[in-house]
Design a protein around this motif. Structure first.
Motif, PDB file in Angstrom:
ATOM      1  N   ILE A   1       0.845  -1.198   0.000  1.00  0.00           N
ATOM      2  CA  ILE A   1       0.000   0.000   0.000  1.00  0.00           C
ATOM      3  C   ILE A   1       0.882   1.251   0.000  1.00  0.00           C
ATOM      4  N   SER A   2       1.987   1.196   0.795  1.00  0.00           N
ATOM      5  CA  SER A   2       2.849   2.389   0.846  1.00  0.00           C
ATOM      6  C   SER A   2       3.543   2.614  -0.499  1.00  0.00           C
ATOM      7  N   MET A   3       3.707   1.550  -1.283  1.00  0.00           N
ATOM      8  CA  MET A   3       4.339   1.720  -2.594  1.00  0.00           C
ATOM      9  C   MET A   3       3.337   2.189  -3.643  1.00  0.00           C
ATOM     10  N   PHE A   4       2.136   1.615  -3.613  1.00  0.00           N
ATOM     11  CA  PHE A   4       1.201   1.851  -4.716  1.00  0.00           C
ATOM     12  C   PHE A   4      -0.040   2.659  -4.337  1.00  0.00           C
ATOM     13  N   GLY A   5      -0.149   3.030  -3.059  1.00  0.00           N
ATOM     14  CA  GLY A   5      -1.259   3.881  -2.657  1.00  0.00           C
ATOM     15  C   GLY A   5      -2.588   3.148  -2.539  1.00  0.00           C
ATOM     16  N   LYS A   6      -3.673   3.907  -2.381  1.00  0.00           N
ATOM     17  CA  LYS A   6      -5.035   3.397  -2.131  1.00  0.00           C
ATOM     18  C   LYS A   6      -5.076   2.618  -0.806  1.00  0.00           C
ATOM     19  N   THR A   7      -6.162   1.835  -0.626  1.00  0.00           N
ATOM     20  CA  THR A   7      -6.275   1.091   0.630  1.00  0.00           C
ATOM     21  C   THR A   7      -6.490  -0.390   0.310  1.00  0.00           C
ATOM     22  N   VAL A   8      -6.379  -1.206   1.350  1.00  0.00           N
ATOM     23  CA  VAL A   8      -6.524  -2.653   1.167  1.00  0.00           C
ATOM     24  C   VAL A   8      -7.852  -2.978   0.480  1.00  0.00           C
ATOM     25  N   LYS A   9      -8.911  -2.233   0.874  1.00  0.00           N
ATOM     26  CA  LYS A   9     -10.252  -2.494   0.318  1.00  0.00           C
ATOM     27  C   LYS A   9     -10.300  -2.337  -1.190  1.00  0.00           C
ATOM     28  N   ASP A  10      -9.399  -1.460  -1.722  1.00  0.00           N
ATOM     29  CA  ASP A  10      -9.415  -1.225  -3.163  1.00  0.00           C
ATOM     30  C   ASP A  10      -8.797  -2.371  -3.961  1.00  0.00           C
ATOM     31  N   TYR A  11      -8.168  -3.301  -3.252  1.00  0.00           N
ATOM     32  CA  TYR A  11      -7.523  -4.411  -3.957  1.00  0.00           C
ATOM     33  C   TYR A  11      -8.178  -5.755  -3.625  1.00  0.00           C
ATOM     34  N   LYS A  12      -8.465  -5.964  -2.342  1.00  0.00           N
ATOM     35  CA  LYS A  12      -8.946  -7.266  -1.890  1.00  0.00           C
ATOM     36  C   LYS A  12     -10.273  -7.615  -2.555  1.00  0.00           C
ATOM     37  N   GLY A  13     -10.330  -8.832  -3.104  1.00  0.00           N
ATOM     38  CA  GLY A  13     -11.571  -9.294  -3.707  1.00  0.00           C
ATOM     39  C   GLY A  13     -11.720  -8.911  -5.166  1.00  0.00           C
ATOM     40  N   TYR A  14     -10.770  -8.149  -5.704  1.00  0.00           N
ATOM     41  CA  TYR A  14     -10.851  -7.760  -7.113  1.00  0.00           C
ATOM     42  C   TYR A  14      -9.898  -8.604  -7.961  1.00  0.00           C
ATOM     43  N   LEU A  15     -10.207  -8.626  -9.271  1.00  0.00           N
ATOM     44  CA  LEU A  15      -9.302  -9.323 -10.189  1.00  0.00           C
ATOM     45  C   LEU A  15      -8.035  -8.496 -10.344  1.00  0.00           C
ATOM     46  N   TYR A  16      -6.876  -9.174 -10.332  1.00  0.00           N
ATOM     47  CA  TYR A  16      -5.612  -8.431 -10.318  1.00  0.00           C
ATOM     48  C   TYR A  16      -5.470  -7.487 -11.504  1.00  0.00           C
ATOM     49  N   TYR A  17      -5.971  -7.931 -12.694  1.00  0.00           N
ATOM     50  CA  TYR A  17      -5.775  -7.060 -13.866  1.00  0.00           C
ATOM     51  C   TYR A  17      -6.720  -5.865 -13.880  1.00  0.00           C
ATOM     52  N   ASP A  18      -7.705  -5.871 -12.989  1.00  0.00           N
ATOM     53  CA  ASP A  18      -8.591  -4.705 -12.906  1.00  0.00           C
ATOM     54  C   ASP A  18      -8.020  -3.626 -11.994  1.00  0.00           C
ATOM     55  N   VAL A  19      -7.245  -4.038 -10.983  1.00  0.00           N
ATOM     56  CA  VAL A  19      -6.806  -3.044  -9.990  1.00  0.00           C
ATOM     57  C   VAL A  19      -5.305  -2.774  -9.983  1.00  0.00           C
ATOM     58  N   LEU A  20      -4.509  -3.676 -10.539  1.00  0.00           N
ATOM     59  CA  LEU A  20      -3.065  -3.417 -10.586  1.00  0.00           C
ATOM     60  C   LEU A  20      -2.743  -2.817 -11.949  1.00  0.00           C
ATOM     61  N   GLU A  21      -2.355  -1.540 -11.926  1.00  0.00           N
ATOM     62  CA  GLU A  21      -2.203  -0.843 -13.204  1.00  0.00           C
ATOM     63  C   GLU A  21      -0.910  -1.215 -13.930  1.00  0.00           C
ATOM     64  N   GLU A  22       0.141  -1.411 -13.128  1.00  0.00           N
ATOM     65  CA  GLU A  22       1.455  -1.661 -13.732  1.00  0.00           C
ATOM     66  C   GLU A  22       1.432  -2.883 -14.641  1.00  0.00           C
ATOM     67  N   GLU A  23       1.856  -2.681 -15.885  1.00  0.00           N
ATOM     68  CA  GLU A  23       1.862  -3.752 -16.899  1.00  0.00           C
ATOM     69  C   GLU A  23       2.684  -4.969 -16.444  1.00  0.00           C
ATOM     70  N   LYS A  24       3.793  -4.696 -15.729  1.00  0.00           N
ATOM     71  CA  LYS A  24       4.703  -5.770 -15.314  1.00  0.00           C
ATOM     72  C   LYS A  24       4.031  -6.769 -14.367  1.00  0.00           C
ATOM     73  N   PHE A  25       3.023  -6.281 -13.608  1.00  0.00           N
ATOM     74  CA  PHE A  25       2.286  -7.174 -12.715  1.00  0.00           C
ATOM     75  C   PHE A  25       1.582  -8.245 -13.533  1.00  0.00           C
ATOM     76  N   HIS A  26       0.912  -7.794 -14.590  1.00  0.00           N
ATOM     77  CA  HIS A  26       0.137  -8.721 -15.430  1.00  0.00           C
ATOM     78  C   HIS A  26       1.073  -9.750 -16.052  1.00  0.00           C
ATOM     79  N   ASP A  27       2.180  -9.233 -16.572  1.00  0.00           N
ATOM     80  CA  ASP A  27       3.210 -10.078 -17.168  1.00  0.00           C
ATOM     81  C   ASP A  27       3.662 -11.168 -16.207  1.00  0.00           C
ATOM     82  N   THR A  28       4.023 -10.700 -14.981  1.00  0.00           N
ATOM     83  CA  THR A  28       4.580 -11.620 -13.990  1.00  0.00           C
ATOM     84  C   THR A  28       3.559 -12.682 -13.607  1.00  0.00           C
ATOM     85  N   VAL A  29       2.305 -12.252 -13.355  1.00  0.00           N
ATOM     86  CA  VAL A  29       1.279 -13.220 -12.942  1.00  0.00           C
ATOM     87  C   VAL A  29       1.055 -14.237 -14.060  1.00  0.00           C
TER      88      VAL A  29
END
Ligand code: ADP
Ligand code: MG
Length: 454
Positions: A146-174
């Motif tokens: 959270i300290s690196m990418f901002g927002k709160t836990v609620k904005d990520y938990k329960g969502y699909l990773y490609y909907d909430v993680l903007e960085e392209e490298k995340f999608h690649d890695t997953v």
């Protein structure tokens, strides 16, 4: 079980059989008198009802209560208890149920403690962490993430990773982690507010006990500091090469010219040889400074601490420096407490004094003055070098201790400095746990204070 049941029920069955036998006997004796029949019927009814109520209270009611208690335990309420001493059997049952409730409560508390410990660890990790299930839903993101990418836990938990993680490298890695089912390492830069972070991301697949892929964990390391160090090192190598190239080019050039010209003209030959001598002197100084720095930076570097009088130290370095200053037409004044006892690495402190006084002499024009003071304040040895020279502009002061940093590039290089003098001073003072203070004003002069613990 059958035994127990028949034993528990036997008295009741006996009472009923006896009352039926008694009824039959009385009917037979009374020859079916209607009044007697009615009374007997009532008595039998009372007997039956009381037997029934006794049985109900002793078995059915407690079993109801037990069933209710168990259903509460199943629901997760481990604080319920069941007490009944209606019968020995029910009492045993109640003891068993209560100990089951206590065990469950202990287990759930332990589980809670474990999960709290785990989330504390995850949250206090120095790396960002994201847990994704096999369908791509995010289950965990930790505090560092959270300290690196901002927002709160609620904005990520329960969502699909490609909907909430903007960085392209995340999608690649997953995707690669899921595809190859092995650890995947990538790196990228990320802007967080004003800062630019260099991050390394490692995706690791998670398998269940049947080796089926159940998700992936992403760990993010902040390698910004590492990158900075790497850059400093690269810059340093580039700087050293640059510094070495200038004198070497000049030595090469002048010696070639001399050889070609056959050294016919004595004056020119002398002039060129002097240049070659000066340049090689500069090379020597540079290499000596580089060696000093690298010695100070070695992992196994140790100070050679010894006790000595300040006077001794000064006697060994001042005469030569004083001579240089006077040759340049500078007023040189010294104020020292020669009896002051010092415990330090004498050779290194000598180097500090030489470097500071060299600068003071170098950057002060004719008729100026240079002042050297050595005394003590509180628990510190205080060394002060003051000059009335060109001064340093305010914004350059924090940088003068960097390697090869020169306020006025061309001018300083011509004065013969290596650009490493103050970097060495800073290093030596730091390994002595000392402090440096700089005061300076353009065209008024510079004063450098060094404080070393006694
Ligand atoms: N006493 C001083 N007066 C003015 N400028 C100074 C003084 N001491 C250091 N500087 C500035 O700090 C820079 C770094 O000093 P130093 O590390 O000793 O390298 P240099 O070899 O250039 O003297 C110098 O180039 C100069 O610009
Ligand atoms: Mg210098």
């Amino acid at each position: 079980m059958k035994d127990l049941f028949s034993k528990a029920l036997l008295p009741y069955v006996l009472v009923i059989i006896l009352s039926l036998l008694a009824t039959g006997l009385i009917i037979w004796q009374s020859e079916g008198h209607p009044f007697v029949l009615i009374v007997l019927l009532l008595i039998d009814m009372v007997v039956f009802l009381s037997m029934f109520s006794l049985l109900f209270n002793k078995y059915v009611k407690p079993i109801h209560k037990a069933t209710y208690t168990i259903s509460q335990i199943v629901k997760g309420n481990y604080n319920v208890r069941f007490h009944s001493s209606a019968s020995k059997e029910i009492e045993a049952l109640s003891l068993k149920i209560n100990s089951l409730a206590r065990n469950m409560s202990e287990i759930s508390m332990q589980e809670q403690r474990h999960s709290e410990q785990l989330s504390t660890i995850i949250d206090n990790m120095q790396s960002g962490l994201v847990l994704i299930d096999e369908k791509g839903y995010i289950h965990v993101v930790n505090r560092k993430f959270i300290s690196m990418f901002g927002k709160t836990v609620k904005d990520y938990k329960g969502y699909l990773y490609y909907d909430v993680l903007e960085e392209e490298k995340f999608h690649d890695t997953v995707q690669k982690t899921f595809l190859y089912e092995r650890n995947i390492k990538e790196s990228f830069t990320h802007r967080s507010g004003l800062n630019k972070l260099h991050l390394e991301i490692i995706g690791a697949p998670i398998f269940n006990e049947r080796s089926m892929l159940k998700g992936a964990v992403l760990v993010l390391y902040d390698i910004t500091e590492l990158k900075k160090l790497e850059k400093t090192r690269k810059d340093f190598v580039a700087n050293v090469s640059h510094e070495l190239r200038t004198p070497i080019t000049s030595i090469k050039g002048f010696s070639e010219t001399l050889l070609e010209s056959g050294m016919n003209d004595q004056d020119t030959t002398k002039e060129f040889l002097t240049i070659i001598q000066n340049e090689s002197h500069r090379l020597q100084l540079l290499i000596e400074d580089l060696l000093s720095l690298s010695r100070l930076e070695r992992e196994d570097f140790r100070l050679v601490l010894n006790k000595f009088k300040a006077g001794e130290l000064i006697d060994e370095v001042l005469p030569a420096l004083k001579h240089n200053a006077e040759q340049k037409g500078l007023k040189f004044s010294v104020d020292i407490d020669s009896q002051l006892m010092m415990k330090a690495d004498k050779e290194r402190i000598k180097q500090v004094i030489i470097n500071l006084l060299d600068n003071a002499i170098l950057y002060t024009a004719e008729n100026g003055s240079v002042e050297f003071y050595l005394g003590h304040v509180e628990d510190y040895i205080h060394i002060k070098v003051a000059d009335t020279g060109i001064g340093i502009e305010q914004k350059a002061i924090p940088r003068i201790f960097e390697r090869f940093y020169r306020v006025d590039k061309a001018r300083s290089r011509n004065t013969g400095g290596t650009g490493l003098g103050l970097a060495i001073v800073k290093h030596i003072v730091e390994v002595h746990d000392g402090k440096i203070d700089v005061e300076s004003e353009i065209n008024k002069g510079t004063t450098i204070h060094i404080y070393l613990p006694k």
